[in-house]
Design an enzyme around this catalytic site. Structure first.
Site, PDB file in Angstrom:
ATOM      1  N   ASP A  32       7.345  51.987 -10.152  1.00 33.80           N
ATOM      2  CA  ASP A  32       8.151  50.863 -10.653  1.00 33.80           C
ATOM      3  C   ASP A  32       9.627  51.218 -10.582  1.00 33.80           C
ATOM      4  O   ASP A  32      10.024  52.296 -11.043  1.00 33.80           O
ATOM      5  CB  ASP A  32       7.832  50.593 -12.134  1.00 33.80           C
ATOM      6  CG  ASP A  32       6.608  49.702 -12.312  1.00 33.80           C
ATOM      7  OD1 ASP A  32       5.949  49.377 -11.307  1.00 33.80           O
ATOM      8  OD2 ASP A  32       6.324  49.336 -13.470  1.00 33.80           O
ATOM      9  N   LYS A  89       6.185  41.713  -8.600  1.00 33.66           N
ATOM     10  CA  LYS A  89       5.210  41.067  -9.485  1.00 33.66           C
ATOM     11  C   LYS A  89       5.460  39.570  -9.617  1.00 33.66           C
ATOM     12  O   LYS A  89       6.604  39.138  -9.756  1.00 33.66           O
ATOM     13  CB  LYS A  89       5.275  41.688 -10.888  1.00 33.66           C
ATOM     14  CG  LYS A  89       4.736  43.114 -10.977  1.00 33.66           C
ATOM     15  CD  LYS A  89       4.812  43.610 -12.415  1.00 33.66           C
ATOM     16  CE  LYS A  89       4.614  45.109 -12.537  1.00 33.66           C
ATOM     17  NZ  LYS A  89       3.241  45.532 -12.266  1.00 33.66           N
ATOM     18  N   GLY A 161       3.166  50.255 -20.056  1.00 32.01           N
ATOM     19  CA  GLY A 161       4.324  50.473 -20.918  1.00 32.01           C
ATOM     20  C   GLY A 161       4.047  51.323 -22.139  1.00 32.01           C
ATOM     21  O   GLY A 161       4.862  51.395 -23.049  1.00 32.01           O
ATOM     22  N   GLY A 222      -0.313  53.210 -18.053  1.00 31.50           N
ATOM     23  CA  GLY A 222      -0.274  54.297 -19.036  1.00 31.50           C
ATOM     24  C   GLY A 222      -0.204  55.689 -18.443  1.00 31.50           C
ATOM     25  O   GLY A 222      -0.261  56.676 -19.170  1.00 31.50           O
ATOM     26  N   GLY A 243       4.390  53.169 -13.782  1.00 32.85           N
ATOM     27  CA  GLY A 243       5.351  52.165 -14.208  1.00 32.85           C
ATOM     28  C   GLY A 243       6.499  52.815 -14.929  1.00 32.85           C
ATOM     29  O   GLY A 243       7.391  53.426 -14.327  1.00 32.85           O
ATOM     30  N   SER A 244       6.447  52.751 -16.258  1.00 34.22           N
ATOM     31  CA  SER A 244       7.544  53.285 -17.064  1.00 34.22           C
ATOM     32  C   SER A 244       7.580  54.807 -17.016  1.00 34.22           C
ATOM     33  O   SER A 244       8.602  55.417 -17.341  1.00 34.22           O
ATOM     34  CB  SER A 244       7.354  52.822 -18.509  1.00 34.22           C
ATOM     35  OG  SER A 244       6.883  51.491 -18.526  1.00 34.22           O
TER      36      SER A 244
END
Lengths: 302, 206
Positions: A32, A89, A161, A222, A243-244
């Protein structure tokens, strides 16, 4: 596009091309990113693709509000910066956001529960697009419903997240376990399975024979460390989305490179130990158990 | 094509560089070709130098060339691979693999500082057709095989060949397959089709 090629003889947007694109991502890490400089870091670290978005899931979670498709200006800036594929997205059911993303030239669209759903009834009819789609799933039935709608790639939903890998693990077990349990089932039994998991019978039969999903299956939601990524690979994922976990860590460059290497050598503890050293603090994260069910992103979509 | 040698010898071991990409599809395609040819063969997933033991030829799969190139260096495969190529081992590169075999790349390759293996006298344009929506299927003409189903996914194009490198496959006059002695580079994905003729041609180079 090179000139003077007979376009009539070329077939675009076929299932083979869409699923084939996903196959080229296998054994890789999709990261991301929210701007061109992050995209550059991801590419330098060896990402197979970047996911362009406005805010990473951790920020969407903490800031709240309606989360939508990213601003086209930002997406174009990222496309122009990197040579690797760029994904973006769209909201669940928001086929117009998907049309816009396709026209911008993104390489794959993630119809994602991380954004606020746009349609309370339907997911996007993904067969209407030339660009391939990836969709999230918590179990085999959900995965096969998405494949039936035209998804060329599946990813576990996990709980985006959070930096807590437990939900991605739960969803991977659910999918792999359901596939294993199809082994040796009769036609009659598979009719019942198809009805119970609300998936097309033909796809249930195909999965029973292949003993895997008919499309590439990545892990997401996650994953925050090289060990998390390797765990998902050992559980049977074809690759991972982070992602994060990268840009919310203290040293994104190191974390990104370490996760890439961990995915390639997911079954070699020596390599995993080496790449896990000195990567700095991972994102601090939230325990999924502390998030009320109605705030969990994984329950979006059907 | 000559297979007499291997019919009487031990199992033919072909490695697939398995750092990233559609490795399993190449292994499956090799197995189908071994079966069709009736030869004893083994397709081996290669991630580290020791995996190359008794490997007689290699495949560089499709995937992301920037990623694969970095991992080749990180895990110590780059130099051994070049040595094997120099020693005459047959090597096939498809899509990303085709880019990596080239001596020269385009602006994209240099911008990303992708280190090419520089084994074949050709220059390649990475991602020559545009984004994924421009990916396509079309028949290509291959010397000795005729028409073959080409699957082009964010595919490169071979822009120029020189020296011992020869174009042996074209699509509407564009070069999509090149051979230089023991090395073969395809900008498309023969591993994604059921047509084993391409792999049988590659195995004919052993």
């Amino acid at each position: 596009m090179p000139k003077n090629i007979d376009l009539e003889k070329m077939r675009h947007g076929t299932a083979l091309l869409k699923r084939g694109f996903a196959k080229m991502q296998k054994g890789g890490v999709v990261m991301d990113v929210t701007d061109a400089s992050q995209a550059k870091i991801a590419e330098e670290a060896g990402a197979v693709a970047v996911m362009a978005l406005e805010r990473v899931p951790a920020d969407i979670r903490s800031q709240g509000g309606v989360a939508r498709m990213a601003d086209p200006t930002k997406i174009i800036e990222i496309i122009e910066t990197v040579s690797i594929p760029v994904m973006a997205k769209a909201r669940i059911g928001h086929f117009v956001e998907a049309q816009i993303l396709e026209s911008l030239g993104v390489d794959m669209i993630d119809e994602s529960e991380v954004l606020t759903p746009a349609d309370p009834h339907y997911h996007i009819d993904k067969t209407m697009f030339k660009v391939p789609f990836v969709c999230g799933a918590r179990n085999l039935g959900e995965a096969l419903r998405r494949v039936h709608e035209g998804a060329a790639m599946i990813r576990t939903k996990g709980e985006a997240g959070t930096g807590d890998v437990i939900e991605a693990v739960r969803h991977q077990h659910a999918i792999m376990g359901a596939i294993r349990s199809l082994k040796g089932k009769t036609k009659q039994e598979m009719f019942t399975v198809a009805r119970e998991i609300q998936a097309p019978y033909e796809l249930v039969v195909e999965v029973a024979e292949l003993q895997r999903l008919p499309v590439v299956n990545f892990a997401a939601g996650g994953i925050a460390t090289p060990a998390d990524a390797a765990l998902m690979m050992q559980l049977g994922s074809d690759g991972v989305f982070v992602g994060s976990g990268i840009f919310k860590s203290k040293k994104p460059e190191f974390m990104a490179k370490a996760i890439v290497e961990a995915v390639t050598h997911y079954d070699d503890p020596g390599t995993l130990a080496r790449v896990s050293k000195g990567i700095g603090d991972p994102m601090s994260g939230i325990n999924v158990a502390d998030i009320p069910v109605e705030k969990q992103l994984q329950n979006r979509g059907w | 094509m000559q297979f007499a040698l291997h019919l009487t010898m031990d199992t033919l071991r072909v490695g697939v560089i398995g750092l990233q990409g559609d490795v399993f599809e190449h292994i499956s395609a090799l197995r189908r070709a071994f079966e069709d040819l009736g030869i004893k063969g083994e397709a081996v997933w290669v991630r580290r130098p020791p995996d190359l033991e008794r490997i007689e030829g290699l495949v560089l799969p499709g995937g992301e060339s920037t990623t694969i190139s970095k991992l080749l260096s990180t895990f110590g495969l780059r130099d051994i691979l070049k040595e094997m190529a120099g020693g005459g081992a047959p090597i096939l590169g498809t899509c990303a693999g085709c880019v990596l075999l080239a001596r020269e790349g385009d602006a994209l390759v240099y911008k990303t500082r992708t280190e090419l293996l520089a084994l074949m006298d050709m220059s390649v344009d990475r991602n020559a057709f545009g984004p994924q929506r421009e990916s396509f299927e079309a028949n290509v003409d291959i010397e000795g095989l005729g028409s073959y189903p080409g699957v082009f996914i964010r595919a490169p194009l071979i822009k120029r060949v020189w020296g011992d490198c020869k174009a042996i496959g074209t699509f509407h006059g564009k070069m999509v397959l090149a051979r230089q002695k023991n090395l073969l580079a395809a900008s498309f994905h023969p591993e994604l089709t059921d047509d084993t003729r391409f792999y049988r041609m590659f195995l004919g180079m052993f």
